[in-house]
Design an enzyme around this catalytic site. Sequence first.
Site, PDB file in Angstrom:
ATOM      1  N   LYS A  66      98.982  15.902  19.156  1.00 57.58           N
ATOM      2  CA  LYS A  66     100.022  15.495  18.234  1.00 57.58           C
ATOM      3  C   LYS A  66      99.452  14.556  17.177  1.00 57.58           C
ATOM      4  CE  LYS A  66     103.740  15.499  21.662  1.00 57.58           C
ATOM      5  NZ  LYS A  66     104.672  14.591  22.352  1.00 57.58           N
ATOM      6  N   GLU A 131      91.666  17.156  12.815  1.00 60.26           N
ATOM      7  CA  GLU A 131      91.816  16.280  13.983  1.00 60.26           C
ATOM      8  C   GLU A 131      91.847  14.837  13.497  1.00 60.26           C
ATOM      9  OE1 GLU A 131      92.698  15.258  16.804  1.00 60.26           O
ATOM     10  OE2 GLU A 131      91.282  16.082  18.271  1.00 60.26           O
ATOM     11  N   ILE A 133      91.258  11.986  15.220  1.00 59.08           N
ATOM     12  CA  ILE A 133      90.195  11.097  15.709  1.00 59.08           C
ATOM     13  C   ILE A 133      89.210  11.861  16.578  1.00 59.08           C
ATOM     14  CG2 ILE A 133      91.540  10.269  17.711  1.00 59.08           C
ATOM     15  CD1 ILE A 133      90.351   7.421  16.930  1.00 59.08           C
ATOM     16  N   ASP A 135      85.972  11.121  19.021  1.00 57.07           N
ATOM     17  CA  ASP A 135      85.142  10.058  19.608  1.00 57.07           C
ATOM     18  C   ASP A 135      83.912  10.626  20.297  1.00 57.07           C
ATOM     19  OD1 ASP A 135      86.694  10.901  21.793  1.00 57.07           O
ATOM     20  OD2 ASP A 135      87.937   9.118  21.738  1.00 57.07           O
ATOM     21  N   THR A 136      83.996  10.939  21.577  1.00 58.66           N
ATOM     22  CA  THR A 136      82.786  11.452  22.244  1.00 58.66           C
ATOM     23  C   THR A 136      82.447  12.848  21.736  1.00 58.66           C
ATOM     24  OG1 THR A 136      84.087  12.465  24.002  1.00 58.66           O
ATOM     25  CG2 THR A 136      83.329  10.211  24.372  1.00 58.66           C
ATOM     26  N   GLY A 137      83.443  13.549  21.208  1.00 59.90           N
ATOM     27  CA  GLY A 137      83.209  14.896  20.687  1.00 59.90           C
ATOM     28  C   GLY A 137      83.284  15.974  21.758  1.00 59.90           C
ATOM     29  N   LYS A 138      83.506  15.569  23.004  1.00 57.39           N
ATOM     30  CA  LYS A 138      83.576  16.570  24.100  1.00 57.39           C
ATOM     31  C   LYS A 138      84.718  17.553  23.848  1.00 57.39           C
ATOM     32  CE  LYS A 138      81.635  13.686  27.731  1.00 57.39           C
ATOM     33  NZ  LYS A 138      82.092  12.374  28.196  1.00 57.39           N
ATOM     34  N   THR A 139      85.875  17.008  23.491  1.00 62.24           N
ATOM     35  CA  THR A 139      87.043  17.858  23.233  1.00 62.24           C
ATOM     36  C   THR A 139      86.759  18.786  22.051  1.00 62.24           C
ATOM     37  OG1 THR A 139      88.388  15.986  23.915  1.00 62.24           O
ATOM     38  CG2 THR A 139      89.544  17.794  22.885  1.00 62.24           C
ATOM     39  N   VAL A 185      92.561   2.480  18.305  1.00 61.22           N
ATOM     40  CA  VAL A 185      93.463   2.310  17.176  1.00 61.22           C
ATOM     41  C   VAL A 185      94.704   3.200  17.328  1.00 61.22           C
ATOM     42  CG1 VAL A 185      91.751   1.540  15.499  1.00 61.22           C
ATOM     43  CG2 VAL A 185      92.100   3.985  15.836  1.00 61.22           C
TER      44      VAL A 185
END
Length: 215
Positions: A66, A131, A133, A135-139, A185
């Site tokens: 979302k 997207e 955000i 972060d780790t980029g795994k998703t 954030v």
Amino acid sequence: MEKGIVIKDDWPGYSLDLFTYPEHYHDDIECVYIPHGVVMNRVERMATYIKDDFGDNNIMVLCVLKGGYKFCSDLVEFIKILGRNSDKYLETRVEFIRLKSYMNDQSTEDLHIIGSRDLSFLRGKCVLIVEAIVDTGKTMKALLKHVETYEPKMVKVAGLLVKRLPNMAEQLTDYVGFEIPNRFVVGYALDYNEYFRDLNHICVISKTGKMKYKV
């Protein structure tokens, strides 16, 4: 890849007194990290890069819900405005995909696609994954792999925020709004357990806020 605005580790953000925001969040946020106006201007700039890159190709936008809905809606609007003001009008079609990979403030390993898993409409299309955000980029890695199985013509990723981590996912993101330190954030549709989506600015959540809305 279009590098974003780099927000330094020691950036304290702005005092809450300087901006308007929903009063009920007063104790739940530490500071205004990126004001809404700055976000909007940066999103407009990102739209120009995207329009230049996609050329005459229509864009199949895949919005990651979302958290991405606000960024996606503003980005697509700016792309449309640019099209209306030039001789090349880019057609944008938006489809939504919902992923679940967060529990409280921790990213989980698994990629859960909620809703339609069949993305066959991407075949042969120029795809822009939007997207809020990364972060780790795994998703994102898992999603890109999934999208590639449908053989799109090309795939680009627009991330409003990319977190600066040791194993940073920057190379996965073609258009970056802001590169930020590893802080949690909220706001501009980014949530903490479904709260704070109604906050216009991007803000840093406070300890009180984390405790109050923990599940």
